[in-house]
Write an enzyme that holds these catalytic residues in place. Structure first.
Site, mmCIF file in Angstrom:
data_model
loop_
_atom_site.group_PDB
_atom_site.id
_atom_site.type_symbol
_atom_site.label_atom_id
_atom_site.label_comp_id
_atom_site.label_asym_id
_atom_site.label_seq_id
_atom_site.Cartn_x
_atom_site.Cartn_y
_atom_site.Cartn_z
ATOM 1 N N ARG A 1 -107.889 4.236 -6.063
ATOM 2 C CA ARG A 1 -108.407 5.409 -6.757
ATOM 3 C C ARG A 1 -109.408 5.005 -7.840
ATOM 4 O O ARG A 1 -110.421 5.646 -8.052
ATOM 5 C CB ARG A 1 -107.216 6.172 -7.356
ATOM 6 C CG ARG A 1 -107.572 7.316 -8.257
ATOM 7 C CD ARG A 1 -107.202 8.672 -7.661
ATOM 8 N NE ARG A 1 -107.588 9.764 -8.542
ATOM 9 C CZ ARG A 1 -108.795 10.301 -8.541
ATOM 10 N NH1 ARG A 1 -109.725 9.874 -7.719
ATOM 11 N NH2 ARG A 1 -109.094 11.273 -9.375
ATOM 12 N N HIS B 1 -113.302 6.172 -8.129
ATOM 13 C CA HIS B 1 -113.773 6.836 -9.346
ATOM 14 C C HIS B 1 -114.924 6.044 -9.970
ATOM 15 O O HIS B 1 -115.938 6.612 -10.366
ATOM 16 C CB HIS B 1 -112.598 6.964 -10.325
ATOM 17 C CG HIS B 1 -112.959 7.540 -11.654
ATOM 18 N ND1 HIS B 1 -112.327 8.628 -12.199
ATOM 19 C CD2 HIS B 1 -113.879 7.170 -12.575
ATOM 20 C CE1 HIS B 1 -112.856 8.907 -13.373
ATOM 21 N NE2 HIS B 1 -113.788 8.038 -13.633
ATOM 22 N N ASN C 1 -109.513 12.256 -15.125
ATOM 23 C CA ASN C 1 -109.457 10.796 -15.029
ATOM 24 C C ASN C 1 -108.432 10.336 -14.005
ATOM 25 O O ASN C 1 -107.669 11.088 -13.438
ATOM 26 C CB ASN C 1 -109.215 10.162 -16.405
ATOM 27 C CG ASN C 1 -107.869 10.538 -16.952
ATOM 28 O OD1 ASN C 1 -107.072 11.165 -16.279
ATOM 29 N ND2 ASN C 1 -107.620 10.154 -18.189
ATOM 30 N N HIS D 1 -105.917 9.131 0.978
ATOM 31 C CA HIS D 1 -104.716 9.904 0.653
ATOM 32 C C HIS D 1 -103.558 9.589 1.593
ATOM 33 O O HIS D 1 -102.527 10.242 1.544
ATOM 34 C CB HIS D 1 -105.028 11.414 0.672
ATOM 35 C CG HIS D 1 -105.867 11.842 -0.502
ATOM 36 N ND1 HIS D 1 -106.341 13.121 -0.666
ATOM 37 C CD2 HIS D 1 -106.312 11.153 -1.584
ATOM 38 C CE1 HIS D 1 -107.046 13.187 -1.784
ATOM 39 N NE2 HIS D 1 -107.048 12.011 -2.355
#
Ligand SMILES: *[C@@H]1O[C@H](CO)[C@@H](O)[C@H](O)[C@H]1NC(C)=O
Ligand SMILES: *[C@@H]1O[C@H](CO)[C@@H](O)[C@H](O)[C@H]1NC(C)=O
Length: 329
Positions: free
Chosen positions: A63, A67, A95, A197
């Site tokens: 993740r 990001h 975040n 995911h």
């Protein structure tokens, strides 16, 4: 004079349009072959140790990399700590919640690398994160791949730069395609990367709308599998403790695999942004193909990760090698 101005403007346009290609051209798998030949082995060892301690390291690191690349390019800007004068990327409300173990693995790998005198301050934090990401995918039994290296660490990190750049749980295919296209990623890349995911979890608040108040006529999103709705409502009662999290892949949450796509075929996508990949007829054929063929999915995922790793890469004076991944030099 006027003509000179025009020529200059054209030259500038040219420079800007070729810039992305020249930056990608400089990334290569053996970038540290001379300066720090053991870097891959060092990162891998740290990742394996950390994963043994906490499984969350796997989804957290994945993740974090995503990001980082989507906000300001893959330049470790997401690792910067806020200071009294600057609210950094990581403290934007969108975040990387729960990504603490991702930060930790990069910091530990950096320490292990810098313990070797010849490697000290030679390897960028952005590259360490890219390598650690590949290694956590492998640790979850996902595909391995060569990681292109040579990124520099960014010189800017602001919470404001996160706005509108990360996909949200309620996004539809149009919105997702638009966001990914901004990073030169195709719909297939978007679908492949969404399969991240297959690991990790989310807080109940992110799905409450789908299971309790979808719209005026339908309290529950009709695209969710009936049994899965019951499961979600049991795990996430209306007044749930906001810290409670649920697996994003309800079937094989600890394995990186194509079950994610089989889940979508059965209405078991956790977010709207997952399930729409199956309900939208533009993306459904790809979901069906990758549900059927694990090698096809793995190949698409590796391709998409490699392209993701090239997003907004900093070279030359646009970056440097951070001595501390959490602070600018
Ligand atoms: C996310 O941001 C919030 C403030 O919006 C902050 O309290 C929290 O520590 C941040 N989480 C991480 C993992 O940095
Ligand atoms: C609620 O969602 C369903 C399923 O998508 C749809 O058929 C219905 O028209 C929606 N109702 C309202 C009031 O938007």
């Amino acid at each position: 004079m006027a003509r000179f101005g025009l020529v200059l403007a054209m030259a500038l346009c040219l420079t800007i349009s070729v810039f992305p290609d020249t930056t990608t051209a400089q990334l290569k798998p053996n970038f540290y072959g001379k300066s720090c030949p053991n870097v891959e082995a060092i990162v891998k060892k740290v990742v394996q140790q950390k994963v043994k301690e906490t499984f969350v390291t796997i989804p957290a690191t994945l993740r974090l990399f995503f990001h980082d690349c989507f906000v300001n390019g893959c330049d470790a800007s997401v690792l910067i700590q806020s200071t009294p004068n600057n609210k950094a990327e990581k403290d934007h409300p969108d975040n990387v919640s729960l990504a603490g173990d991702g930060f930790d693995v990069v910091i530990k790998a950096k320490k292990a690398i810098d313990a070797i005198p010849s490697c000290r301050n030679k390897v960028s934090c952005a590259d360490i994160l890219a390598l650690a990401t590949r290694d956590v995918i492998v640790a979850a039994k996902g595909p391995s791949y060569k990681v292109e290296l040579g990124r520099r660490d960014g010189l800017v990190s602001t919470a404001a730069s996160v706005n509108g750049n990360l996909p949200g749980p309620n996004d539809n295919v149009d919105k997702l395609n638009k966001l990914f296209a901004k990073n030169k990623l195709t719909q297939d890349d978007m679908i492949a990367l969404s399969a991240a995911h297959t690991l990790g979890f989310a807080h109940c608040s992110k799905v409450a709308n789908r299971i309790y108040n979808f719209n005026r006529t339908h309290p529950v999103d009709p695209t969710i599998n009936k049994a899965y709705v019951k499961e979600l409502q049991a795990a996430c009662p209306k007044k749930v403790d906001p810290r409670i999290a649920i697996n994003m892949d309800p079937v094989t949450p600890r394995t990186f695999d194509n079950i994610y796509f089989k889940n979508l075929q059965q209405g078991k996508g956790l977010f709207t942004s997952d399930q729409v990949l199956f309900t939208d007829r533009r993306s459904r054929p790809t979901v069906d193909a990758w549900a059927k063929s694990s090698p096809a999915f793995n190949a698409a995922f590796v391709k998409a990760m490699t392209k993701l790793g090239r997003v907004g890469v900093k070279v030359g004076r646009n970056g440097n090698i951070r001595r501390d991944c959490g602070a600018f030099n």
